[in-house]
Each structure stands twice: as structure tokens, then as C-alpha cells.
Enzyme design. Structure first.
Site, PDB file in Angstrom:
ATOM      1  N   HIS A  97      -5.209  64.556   8.709  1.00 33.44           N
ATOM      2  CA  HIS A  97      -4.819  63.605   7.676  1.00 33.44           C
ATOM      3  C   HIS A  97      -3.407  62.921   8.109  1.00 33.44           C
ATOM      4  O   HIS A  97      -2.671  63.556   8.504  1.00 33.44           O
ATOM      5  CB  HIS A  97      -4.852  64.230   6.355  1.00 33.44           C
ATOM      6  CG  HIS A  97      -4.064  65.263   6.036  1.00 33.44           C
ATOM      7  ND1 HIS A  97      -3.952  66.575   6.479  1.00 33.44           N
ATOM      8  CD2 HIS A  97      -2.811  65.219   5.407  1.00 33.44           C
ATOM      9  CE1 HIS A  97      -3.138  67.298   6.207  1.00 33.44           C
ATOM     10  NE2 HIS A  97      -2.269  66.657   5.416  1.00 33.44           N
ATOM     11  N   HIS A  99      -0.490  60.675   6.636  1.00 38.36           N
ATOM     12  CA  HIS A  99       0.213  60.350   5.450  1.00 38.36           C
ATOM     13  C   HIS A  99       0.729  58.692   5.833  1.00 38.36           C
ATOM     14  O   HIS A  99       1.321  58.577   6.615  1.00 38.36           O
ATOM     15  CB  HIS A  99       1.514  61.129   4.967  1.00 38.36           C
ATOM     16  CG  HIS A  99       1.153  62.424   4.578  1.00 38.36           C
ATOM     17  ND1 HIS A  99       1.027  62.805   3.342  1.00 38.36           N
ATOM     18  CD2 HIS A  99       0.994  63.645   5.483  1.00 38.36           C
ATOM     19  CE1 HIS A  99       0.688  64.253   3.433  1.00 38.36           C
ATOM     20  NE2 HIS A  99       0.701  64.532   4.501  1.00 38.36           N
TER      21      HIS A  99
END
Ligand SMILES: [Zn+2]
Length: 139
Positions: A97, A99
């Protein structure tokens, strides 16, 4: 199944801001700044280096597409973009993931102090933030 795969499948709710064939972007539930987004590949992989070429390309295409609208939604001339790649780097979630954290001019906070995160916000807050970003993506 990991928490991000559950969000991708829709068994866990999220505040989505963007979705395409390979990627999904949604609000971080404990945002560092308003507009803190997590961009993920829909396929489960723990490490960036494990991503198949097409998924890797799609992920960074989406990143490129999302940065300006996310910044614009919060009058941020800059953003922090980072990946915690592997458990020693500190991620709790074993699913790649990215950010994306918009940085408005007046926020000088240190993201890496461990105390930067806001307290959890309510549903109205997240719906408002997600809509601001979606609006900028559509423009
Ligand atoms: Zn996963």
C-alpha cells in the site's frame, strides 16, 4: 484474508476515492493529515518487488493520476508518498500500500515521530474528505 483484501472485496467498508481494474484508493482511517489516502493493488502481494509488471505499472499510473487531485483538494503544494516494504519497515498490513499524504503549507509536523496521527474521525468527516478528493479527480 488480509484487511486490504477485505476492503478490495467490499467485506470491510472503506471511503473509496478512486478505483480501476487493478487498483483501489481509499482514505486512511487514522489520517496524518486531511486527505491521507492509501493506494493499493487489488491483487494481494506483500512486497513491491513481487508485483507482476502489469500490476506494478497500473499502481504507479494510479499514483500519478491521484497525487494532484489529492493535493488540490486540501490546498497542499506538496505531499509525502511512501511505502513501508516488509515487516521490518513497520507496516502492520502485509499487502502493498502506498501512502499519499497531502502537506498543506502550514503543517510542519514530523510524520515519523509516531505521534503525528490524528485521533479517529467520524463518518461525516471521512465522507466529506473523500468527496473533496473525488470532485478533484473528476475535474
Ligand atoms: Zn491482501
Amino acid at each position: 484474508m488480509c484487511i486490504i483484501c477485505q476492503i478490495v472485496e467490499g467485506t470491510l467498508p472503506s471511503y473509496k476515492v478512486y478505483e480501476d481494474e487493478h487498483t483501489l484508493a481509499f482514505l486512511d482511517i487514522a489520517p496524518v493529515t486531511d486527505g491521507h489516502v492509501l493506494l493499493v493493488p487489488k491483487q494481494h502481494h506483500q512486497f513491491v518487488e513481487d508485483l507482476p509488471e502489469d500490476v506494478h505499472a497500473a499502481l504507479f499510473d494510479s499514483l500519478k493520476k491521484l497525487v494532484k487531485p489529492i493535493q488540490a483538494a486540501f490546498d497542499a503544494p506538496a505531499s509525502n508518498i511512501f511505502i513501508n516494504n516488509g515487516p521490518n519497515a513497520g507496516p502492520i498490513i502485509p499487502h502493498v500500500h502506498i501512502h499519499i499524504i497531502p502537506r498543506p503549507k502550514k503543517t510542519g509536523m514530523n510524520l515519523f515521530s509516531g505521534t503525528a496521527r490524528f485521533k479517529p474521525r467520524n463518518k461525516e468527516y471521512f465522507e466529506d474528505v473523500a468527496e473533496k478528493i473525488r470532485k478533484k479527480i473528476r475535474q
